[in-house]
Design an enzyme around this catalytic site. Structure first.
Site, mmCIF file in Angstrom:
data_model
loop_
_atom_site.group_PDB
_atom_site.id
_atom_site.type_symbol
_atom_site.label_atom_id
_atom_site.label_comp_id
_atom_site.label_asym_id
_atom_site.label_seq_id
_atom_site.Cartn_x
_atom_site.Cartn_y
_atom_site.Cartn_z
ATOM 1 N N HIS A 178 0.595 -1.177 -0.093
ATOM 2 C CA HIS A 178 0.012 0.010 0.016
ATOM 3 C C HIS A 178 0.734 1.309 0.021
ATOM 4 O O HIS A 178 1.927 1.248 0.586
ATOM 5 C CB HIS A 178 -1.108 0.072 1.192
ATOM 6 C CG HIS A 178 -0.390 0.299 2.567
ATOM 7 N ND1 HIS A 178 0.037 1.264 2.894
ATOM 8 C CD2 HIS A 178 -0.271 -0.807 3.373
ATOM 9 C CE1 HIS A 178 0.426 1.225 4.219
ATOM 10 N NE2 HIS A 178 0.419 -0.154 4.603
ATOM 11 N N GLU A 205 -5.589 1.227 2.419
ATOM 12 C CA GLU A 205 -5.278 0.054 3.223
ATOM 13 C C GLU A 205 -5.247 0.865 5.053
ATOM 14 O O GLU A 205 -5.643 -0.101 5.946
ATOM 15 C CB GLU A 205 -3.725 -0.339 3.477
ATOM 16 C CG GLU A 205 -3.403 -1.767 3.959
ATOM 17 C CD GLU A 205 -2.776 -1.418 5.413
ATOM 18 O OE1 GLU A 205 -2.889 -2.354 6.063
ATOM 19 O OE2 GLU A 205 -2.535 -0.141 5.636
ATOM 20 N N GLU A 206 -4.732 1.854 5.223
ATOM 21 C CA GLU A 206 -4.890 2.229 6.638
ATOM 22 C C GLU A 206 -5.995 2.626 7.129
ATOM 23 O O GLU A 206 -6.273 2.492 8.424
ATOM 24 C CB GLU A 206 -3.874 3.776 6.610
ATOM 25 C CG GLU A 206 -2.311 3.605 6.262
ATOM 26 C CD GLU A 206 -1.580 2.916 7.212
ATOM 27 O OE1 GLU A 206 -2.174 2.334 8.373
ATOM 28 O OE2 GLU A 206 -0.435 2.648 7.125
ATOM 29 N N ASP A 236 6.163 2.103 6.692
ATOM 30 C CA ASP A 236 4.882 1.674 6.676
ATOM 31 C C ASP A 236 4.087 2.250 5.348
ATOM 32 O O ASP A 236 3.522 3.267 5.545
ATOM 33 C CB ASP A 236 4.130 1.935 8.077
ATOM 34 C CG ASP A 236 2.426 1.189 7.688
ATOM 35 O OD1 ASP A 236 2.446 0.304 7.002
ATOM 36 O OD2 ASP A 236 1.854 1.672 8.718
ATOM 37 N N HIS A 287 3.663 4.993 11.937
ATOM 38 C CA HIS A 287 2.841 5.684 12.551
ATOM 39 C C HIS A 287 3.263 6.924 13.563
ATOM 40 O O HIS A 287 2.888 7.462 14.482
ATOM 41 C CB HIS A 287 1.618 5.013 13.285
ATOM 42 C CG HIS A 287 0.609 4.340 12.222
ATOM 43 N ND1 HIS A 287 -0.683 4.093 12.570
ATOM 44 C CD2 HIS A 287 0.918 3.852 11.039
ATOM 45 C CE1 HIS A 287 -1.132 3.286 11.599
ATOM 46 N NE2 HIS A 287 -0.121 3.262 10.742
ATOM 47 N N ASP A 344 -0.595 4.300 0.695
ATOM 48 C CA ASP A 344 -1.082 5.623 1.468
ATOM 49 C C ASP A 344 -0.536 5.541 2.656
ATOM 50 O O ASP A 344 -0.012 4.465 3.325
ATOM 51 C CB ASP A 344 -2.831 5.251 1.547
ATOM 52 C CG ASP A 344 -3.139 3.959 2.306
ATOM 53 O OD1 ASP A 344 -2.698 2.781 1.786
ATOM 54 O OD2 ASP A 344 -4.052 3.901 3.034
#
Length: 426
Positions: free
Chosen positions: A104, A172-173, A138, A396, A106
């Site tokens: 992903h 995805e997030e 990520d 994150h 995003d």
């Protein structure tokens, strides 16, 4: 003369390092926060480069209405007017199995910029063998590793028999709409690797995560006469402690794959909003949070557990008994997922890692968070694992970063796995 395709591919991985690092830096510089227009920018940028690298490219605008109306829709949190899918394909000659590499593009918001050492979290700054920036770990590092592997295979001229698919997804997030749309489009693989940050360990299972909202009622009054009102803030605490107790009970015994985590299935309140005026007793409080779902636990049972805990807190409180707390399930609804029994994909990824590093076999564990693995396994029946560069502890977080040596190792391992899965022809 017999060609040593493995060594030829590893040589191409080494030769492509500078180009791959430059692409990772440029990709991190695209601020593709989930739900923003920059998601589309990142997909368009990658689509152009996949085409440049000779992949067959499917870059399509997703029919959002159709996705959101589907009973299987995984949910979402960020508002979107449009969503774009992207798959690059290297067609095989026929006869081998297909490998899907799914990543992903995003990323989550940056948070408080004051907590970042570097003022611009989308700088893609290179320092000490790492790329810094939101999304570096990520999971743009893992996505570039997969892309790097595909480029190395093509540069080496490997005659793969099976198809090789490289998917870049968004959303995805906040739920998984991108992978859901890819599957609805018909894209599949006989096996799949999602290069999420695992520190180059192999992760064949992920817990689930459900987004919830609770509405705690109070009774407004002038703050000077607060005893004549009921503070919704104060009435949060019985519910809070009920959730703390529920989390303790749900984590007393957990699956062996997730025993490494202090709390395998966390329950967390992420936002709290209450009141409308400083001198008024707040008459309503709205809190949103995340509910960890155990491996193999049905979602209906997970939701029922939280609702029962909230109801129990209400029954024990005179005010809440007559003014019960409301529970709403919204946003991303990540179910748990696990590699199907009988699949040898863990062992094949471990063997590819050993072949590249000449080191120990990677550890195997389950992740305490929800991912697209559950869609790939649950909706499409595709045996899927996570294996990728970076430490999820940095995901994150401020000063997010990914080690370039791990990105390079992941690229070499994924290319080696492709040789095994797709099979090399004559």
């Amino acid at each position: 003369m017999t060609v040593d395709w493995h060594q030829r591919v590893l040589a191409e991985v080494d030769a492509l390092r500078d180009e791959a690092v430059a692409d990772l830096v440029e990709l991190v510089r695209i601020p593709s926060v989930t739900g923003t227009d920059a998601e589309h920018d990142a997909q368009a940028w990658l689509a152009a480069r996949f085409a440049r690298d000779g992949l067959e490219v499917d870059h399509w605008q997703v029919d959002l209405d159709a996705m959101l109306s589907s009973p299987a829709c995984p949910g979402f949190e960020a508002p979107r007017d449009e969503l774009w899918g992207l798959v690059g394909r290297v067609p095989g000659r026929g006869g081998g199995a297909s490998l899907l590499l799914n990543g992903h593009v995003d990323v989550v918001p940056t948070g408080d910029l004051g907590t970042w050492q570097h003022v611009d979290p989308f700088s893609g700054h290179l320092t000490g063998g790492e790329v810094l920036g939101r999304g570096a770990c990520d999971m743009k590092g893992g996505l570039v590793a997969a892309w790097w592997a595909v480029r190395a295979l093509r540069a080496a001229g490997v005659p793969l028999l099976g198809d090789l698919h490289l998917a870049s997804v968004v959303s995805e997030e906040d739920g998984g709409l991108g992978t859901f749309a890819m599957l609805e489009r018909g894209w599949r693989g006989d096996v799949c690797v999602v290069p999420e940050p695992t520190g180059l360990d192999v992760v064949p299972a992920c817990a689930g995560a459900l987004t919830f909202r609770i509405r705690v009622p109070g009774l407004a009054a002038h703050a000077a006469r607060r005893t004549e009102g009921v503070s919704a803030v104060e009435k949060l605490w019985p519910v809070w402690w009920a959730l703390v107790d529920l989390e303790r009970r749900r984590n007393a015994v957990v699956d062996p794959l997730v025993q490494r985590w202090p709390i395998a299935y966390p329950i967390s309140i992420g936002t709290v909003k209450a009141g409308s005026w400083a001198s008024t007793v707040p008459d309503v409080l709205v809190a949103e949070g995340r509910f960890g779902v155990a491996l193999d636990e049905p979602l209906d049972e997970a939701r029922a557990a939280l609702e029962a805990a909230v109801d129990g807190a209400c029954q024990a409180d005179p005010w809440l008994r007559d003014h019960p707390v409301g529970v709403e399930w919204w946003g991303g609804q990540f179910g748990p997922g696990r590699l199907p029994q009988g699949s040898d994909l863990v062992e094949r990824v471990q063997s590819a890692h050993v072949a590249v590093t000449d080191g120990a076999r990677p550890e195997v564990w389950g992740a305490p968070y929800g991912t697209d693995l559950r869609l790939l396994v649950g909706l499409a029946g595709i045996p899927t694992v996570h294996y990728g560069p970076g430490d999820a502890r940095l995901a994150h977080a401020p000063d997010e970063a990914v080690p370039l040596d791990e990105v390079a190792t992941a690229a070499a391992v994924l290319a080696t796995l492709a040789l095994d899965v797709c099979v090399v022809g004559d």
